[in-house]
Design an enzyme around this catalytic site. Structure first.
Site, mmCIF file in Angstrom:
data_model
loop_
_atom_site.group_PDB
_atom_site.id
_atom_site.type_symbol
_atom_site.label_atom_id
_atom_site.label_comp_id
_atom_site.label_asym_id
_atom_site.label_seq_id
_atom_site.Cartn_x
_atom_site.Cartn_y
_atom_site.Cartn_z
ATOM 1 N N ASP A 47 8.649 8.294 -6.384
ATOM 2 C CA ASP A 47 9.879 9.037 -6.103
ATOM 3 C C ASP A 47 10.304 8.993 -4.644
ATOM 4 O OD1 ASP A 47 7.916 10.563 -4.924
ATOM 5 O OD2 ASP A 47 8.273 12.374 -6.106
ATOM 6 N N ARG A 102 0.834 -1.212 0.000
ATOM 7 C CA ARG A 102 0.000 0.000 0.000
ATOM 8 C C ARG A 102 0.867 1.259 0.000
ATOM 9 N NH1 ARG A 102 -2.894 2.861 4.524
ATOM 10 N NH2 ARG A 102 -4.647 3.974 3.569
ATOM 11 N N ASP A 136 -10.094 -9.289 3.085
ATOM 12 C CA ASP A 136 -10.535 -10.582 2.569
ATOM 13 C C ASP A 136 -10.760 -11.474 3.778
ATOM 14 O OD1 ASP A 136 -10.789 -13.159 1.605
ATOM 15 O OD2 ASP A 136 -8.798 -13.258 0.702
ATOM 16 N N VAL A 147 1.268 9.960 -5.952
ATOM 17 C CA VAL A 147 1.498 11.351 -5.554
ATOM 18 C C VAL A 147 2.802 11.829 -6.200
ATOM 19 C CG1 VAL A 147 1.763 12.968 -3.642
ATOM 20 C CG2 VAL A 147 0.288 10.959 -3.391
ATOM 21 N N ASN A 157 -3.166 9.135 4.677
ATOM 22 C CA ASN A 157 -1.987 8.490 5.261
ATOM 23 C C ASN A 157 -1.912 8.564 6.781
ATOM 24 O OD1 ASN A 157 -1.144 8.003 2.623
ATOM 25 N ND2 ASN A 157 0.150 9.821 2.535
ATOM 26 N N HIS A 202 -6.257 -5.985 -2.264
ATOM 27 C CA HIS A 202 -7.061 -6.101 -1.046
ATOM 28 C C HIS A 202 -7.394 -7.552 -0.714
ATOM 29 C CE1 HIS A 202 -8.596 -1.647 -0.981
ATOM 30 N NE2 HIS A 202 -7.302 -1.760 -0.793
ATOM 31 N N THR A 203 -6.781 -8.470 -1.414
ATOM 32 C CA THR A 203 -6.881 -9.873 -1.013
ATOM 33 C C THR A 203 -5.994 -10.137 0.200
ATOM 34 O OG1 THR A 203 -6.863 -12.142 -1.839
ATOM 35 C CG2 THR A 203 -5.009 -10.759 -2.477
ATOM 36 N N HIS A 244 0.734 4.447 -2.533
ATOM 37 C CA HIS A 244 0.549 5.827 -2.079
ATOM 38 C C HIS A 244 1.722 6.712 -2.488
ATOM 39 C CE1 HIS A 244 -2.950 5.662 0.982
ATOM 40 N NE2 HIS A 244 -3.061 4.668 0.109
ATOM 41 N N ASP A 245 2.871 6.131 -2.697
ATOM 42 C CA ASP A 245 4.008 6.901 -3.196
ATOM 43 C C ASP A 245 3.812 7.237 -4.673
ATOM 44 O OD1 ASP A 245 6.564 8.132 -3.129
ATOM 45 O OD2 ASP A 245 7.467 6.337 -3.986
ATOM 46 N N GLY A 291 4.359 10.705 -8.686
ATOM 47 C CA GLY A 291 5.205 9.647 -9.212
ATOM 48 C C GLY A 291 5.922 8.836 -8.157
#
Length: 322
Positions: free
Chosen positions: A75, A63, A242, A71, A95, A194-195, A67-68, A73
């Site tokens: 980086d 995750r 799950d 936002v 976050n 999300h499994t 999230h990186d 790219g």
């Protein structure tokens, strides 16, 4: 005089070309084969230990990579701590009190720096750790493209705006991924992450207490630890994304959607009578196709606006700019 001018012109032209090529360098799967030959084994060893200690950590690192990349790219900007003069992304709404595993990335960085100091970016470490998280939890593998460099900036506002909330509609999700250059197939496949992992009550309270397109028994079970009354004592109660196999990579996530057991509103939107129904049905019966599309989507996501060549830097500490 003309000869001198021509020579100077050629030198400038050459430098411009070199500069362009350097800034537009492509990611490759063998980027560190000479400069850090033990990179992959070093990263995987730390990830294996972290997941052995807490299986949920695999989903958390995966995750974090997502999230990186979403936002500005892939980086490594999500790894930067706030300071008195710098605002990072860790306290953005999607976050704060939610994104976790930063200490694991720190441990990997320390191990990698010991093996090959000043060579491997934090952005690449995160990309490799995300792949290893999937593999360790019995998911597919792939050759990670590398060569990213680390950002010297971050954007809390972009984190707030670019990361789709769990209340998103299907059209919101499709648009959100399209804005990152990702297809609807990429979106449905990446949602299959999300499994594994868990979510906080605050992200699914409305769904399990108010929505009608949900299995009654499933909703009742979730309501026992996530009641409709908003409370700080229940906000952080966890539930598996799950319910069958939250620590094993498989295609149960899609089977759950068909049975109206998606935990998040945004999950169930993938099977709600819209354009993604057919793909969910395919993945629910064809795990090989799911894994193939997921791998392709991860590679596509990893290509979102990386810093390469002479852009950015190789951070010595993933939490701070050099």
């Amino acid at each position: 005089m003309a000869t001198s001018f021509s020579l100077a012109f050629l030198v400038v032209a050459y430098l411009v070309v070199v500069s362009i090529e350097s800034s537009n360098a492509q990611l490759t799967t063998n980027f560190y084969s000479t400069s850090c030959p033990n990179l992959f084994s070093t990263v995987k060893s730390v990830m294996q230990s972290a997941i052995n200690k807490e299986a949920r950590m695999g989903a958390s690192i995966l995750r974090m990579f997502f999230h990186d990349c979403f936002v500005n790219g892939c980086d490594g900007s999500v790894l930067l701590d706030d300071t008195s003069t710098f605002t990072g992304e860790k306290n953005a709404i999607p976050n704060k009190d939610s994104l976790r595993g930063f200490e694991v990335i720190d441990q990997i960085k320390t191990a990698v720096e010991k093996a090959c100091p000043g060579v491997v970016s934090c952005a690449d470490i995160l990309a490799i750790a995300a792949r290893d998280s999937v593999v360790i939890l019995k998911g597919p593998t792939w050759n990670v493209k590398l060569g990213r460099r680390d950002a010297t900036t971050a954007s809390q506002s972009a984190a707030n705006n670019n990361l789709a909330p769990p209340t998103s509609s299907l059209s919101d999700l499709i648009t959100n991924y399209k804005n990152q250059g990702l297809s609807t197939t990429d979106m449905v496949a990446l949602s299959g992450a999300h499994t594994i992992g868990q979510a906080r009550c605050i992200t699914f309270r409305t769904r399990v207490n108010n929505e009608s397109n949900i299995d009654t028994s499933f909703a009742t079970t979730r309501q026992s630890t996530c009641p409709s009354v908003v409370s700080n004592t229940t906000n952080n109660n966890l539930a598996p994304l799950d319910v069958q196999t939250p620590n094993t990579w498989d295609n149960n996530y899609y089977k759950n959607l068909i049975n109206q057991k998606g935990l998040l509103h945004s999950d169930q939107q993938l099977f709600s009578g819209g354009s993604t129904n057919a793909l969910v049905q395919t993945y629910s019966t064809n795990p090989t196709q799911f894994n193939t599309d997921f791998v392709n989507a991860m590679i596509n996501m990893g290509n979102i606006k990386p810093l390469t060549g002479t852009n950015g830097q190789i951070r010595k500490n993933c939490r701070t700019i050099n």
